[in-house]
Design a protein around this motif. Structure first.
Motif, short mmCIF file in Angstrom:
data_model
loop_
_atom_site.label_atom_id
_atom_site.label_comp_id
_atom_site.label_asym_id
_atom_site.label_seq_id
_atom_site.Cartn_x
_atom_site.Cartn_y
_atom_site.Cartn_z
N LYS A 214 0.84 -1.21 0.00
CA LYS A 214 0.00 0.00 0.00
C LYS A 214 0.87 1.25 0.00
O LYS A 214 0.61 2.21 -0.75
N SER A 215 1.90 1.26 0.82
CA SER A 215 2.80 2.43 0.88
C SER A 215 3.51 2.64 -0.45
O SER A 215 3.67 3.78 -0.92
N LEU A 216 3.94 1.55 -1.06
CA LEU A 216 4.61 1.64 -2.36
C LEU A 216 3.71 2.29 -3.41
O LEU A 216 4.13 3.19 -4.15
N LEU A 217 2.45 1.85 -3.46
CA LEU A 217 1.52 2.37 -4.46
C LEU A 217 1.19 3.84 -4.18
O LEU A 217 1.11 4.65 -5.12
N LYS A 218 0.99 4.19 -2.91
CA LYS A 218 0.70 5.58 -2.57
C LYS A 218 1.86 6.49 -2.96
O LYS A 218 1.66 7.57 -3.54
#
Length: 559
Positions: A343-347
């Motif tokens: 999730k952090s990577l995509l954000k």
């Protein structure tokens, strides 16, 4: 019951009923053929006689060669990416040369995997079900009887030695080589008993010059076998470091090409004569879906239901997909929530514009690629397709609906709607004013780092409630970096191109304007828009006078 008319011979009466029977049989045949008219399918396996499908012959030929070489491999792709359809096609295409057992672990309870001896007996049962109701091409009758007999004896338990001997026996006795396809292995992969089963197949593979074994074994699922974390006792872990290291890489592109989509649409056009330009529509579909099989079928399905194969019909269908719940999006969001690092990577990728190099050893990248959320290429990566990216944007934006800039957009939305269009100059002017009111400090300065990382995100938050339910937007992947982003908004089938950029001087600004006019030409737009985030203390926020460039009009807002 046949009725005889008065003075009618038996022969004439019989002929009369034959004519009636022939008539009704033809009528019934017409009804039946209408009922089985092909359609676009998004639920379950696609079958050529029932559904419009992209020709996957080229893919099957590659797989056929791998099987001929005796390869064991895994087909790991995201949900609804055509794995089961491919296995179904393989089982049919190879039946002339091989005996193909296609089984699935879908729906099996956890008790099935309680221990390996229980699983081994269930495996034999699954094989026996393959020819219980229909003839299995390429399976000799005596081998079929051998399978039934073995299962009747080992219904409850089957040892590793017994199963090994059983597999060797049927592979030796059957005239055609046997290929094993196992679908939906993800659930099974959580259990140590399944990994022991793979270890058994691995051992037979390594010994197949001496002991007969399957010609090829193909596993299909979302996860790569080597990435599964089985439920096992700590002291057992050393036994299962690599239960499937005999598998060769499966690098076949399973996305649907524009050429393949065109072929499918040619079939549809031949049946329905709607007058569509199949090459043009295929290009649009590929552009929005990235060739993701479920999204290709769903987009075509919606355009078919709307009976509108124009560009406007495509945009309506895209908007419908973005506003619906379906199993693909549900699973995608579930995976994003399940893995916080992912999730952090995509954000970070979507909102900050920071360029991050693809790292195949990073688990977040591995997961995103396995779920077909991203595509990796030449050391970089991008979200798999425009529709998925927009849906992920929307999901992340929904988490921040209480932000101040979002609330302002919600309150002011009606003033920007002029008929079925957006008043973009007014919208940009208002955003500029509100952004400065909210984020510029009392001494006139602005947090540079915040703006560089959050500025473009704040604009997306601002417009989301304005276009919500009526339109959508996406970011042009090729222009996303730390300094600029091109945002394309679709609202009621009107398109607007907006460049959002960090001010880096006049020379850089001029290059951005040139690139923007290129996009305007691509979308056949006369007017384009810019938002420049400028950190100069004395800058004056608001709209600048329109600029004419290359025969087109640019309207810029300073923030």
């Amino acid at each position: 019951m046949i009725k005889f008319h008065k003075n009618e011979s038996i022969q004439r009466c019989f002929c009369r009923y034959l004519r009636l029977f022939s008539y009704f049989r033809k009528a019934n045949y017409t009804i039946l053929t209408t009922e089985i008219m092909r359609r676009f399918n998004t639920a379950g396996t696609c079958r050529p006689n029932e559904h419009y499908m992209v020709d996957i012959t080229e893919r099957l030929e590659i797989i056929r060669k791998m099987i001929a070489q005796g390869d064991y491999f895994c087909i790991n792709r995201g949900r609804q990416y055509g794995k089961t359809t491919t296995l179904e096609a393989i089982s049919k295409q190879l039946s002339d040369e091989y005996c193909v057992f296609k089984i699935s672990f879908e729906g099996l309870s956890d008790s099935t995997f309680a221990d390996e001896e229980k699983l081994y007996s269930i495996f034999v049962w699954l094989l026996s079900q393959q020819f219980k109701w229909v003839t299995l091409e390429g399976l000799d009758e005596e081998v079929g009887n051998e399978i039934k007999s073995f299962y009747n004896i080992h219904k409850e338990r089957c040892t590793e030695a017994e199963l090994t001997d059983f597999i060797s026996t049927i592979c030796h006795r059957n005239k055609k080589s046997i290929v094993l396809l196992i679908d939906e292995v993800d659930q099974a992969g959580n259990h140590s008993s399944f990994l022991k089963f793979l270890g058994l197949l691995r051992g037979m593979y390594l010994n197949r010059e001496v002991i007969p074994a399957f010609q090829s074994v193909i596993l299909a699922g979302v996860y790569d076998i080597k990435d599964l974390k089985p439920k096992m006792r700590p002291e057992e872990q050393h036994q299962y470091n690599s239960p499937w290291n005999i598998a060769v890489p499966f690098n076949v592109d399973m996305s649907l090409s524009a050429v393949g989509i065109k072929g499918m649409l040619d079939d549809y056009e031949a049946d329905h004569h709607v007058g569509m330009n199949t090459e043009e529509v295929a290009s649009w579909v590929r552009e929005y879906t990235g060739g993701y099989p479920f999204l290709v079928s769903r987009l075509c399905q919606l355009m078919d239901e709307q009976n509108d194969w124009s560009h406007e019909g495509l945009l309506n269908a895209v908007n419908a997909i973005l506003n619906e719940r379906n199993t693909l999006f549900d699973d995608m969001i579930k995976k994003i929530e399940q893995f916080p690092d992912l999730k952090s990577l995509l954000k970070e990728h979507l909102f900050s514009g920071e360029s991050r190099k693809y790292n195949p050893d990073n688990q977040s990248f591995q997961l995103a690629e396995q779920f077909n959320i991203i595509n990796a290429h030449n050391g970089s990566f991008a979200i798999a397709c425009r529709i998925m990216e927009t849906r992920i944007y929307e999901y992340f934006m929904a988490e921040e609906h209480e932000s101040e800039i979002y609330s302002v957009g919600s309150i002011e939305k009606t003033q920007f709607i002029k008929g079925d269009e957006l008043d973009m100059p007014l919208l940009l002017q208002k955003f500029s004013e509100h952004f400065n009111e909210i984020f510029r400090t009392t001494d006139g300065t602005m947090d540079t780092k915040f703006v560089e990382k959050q500025g473009r995100k704040q604009f997306q938050l601002y417009i989301r409630p304005i276009i919500n339910g009526v339109g959508h937007y996406y970011v042009e992947a090729e222009t996303r970096d730390e300094t600029r982003t091109d945002l394309i908004i679709n609202y009621n089938n009107h398109e607007y191109v907006i460049e959002l950029k960090i001010w880096r001087g006049n020379a850089y600004n001029e290059r951005g304007e040139e690139q923007l006019t290129g996009y305007m030409e691509h979308f056949n737009l006369q007017t384009g828009y810019l938002i420049s985030f400028c950190f100069n203390k004395d800058n004056q926020p608001g709209l600048l006078p329109p600029v004419e460039l290359n025969g087109r009009t640019l309207i810029e807002a300073i923030v």
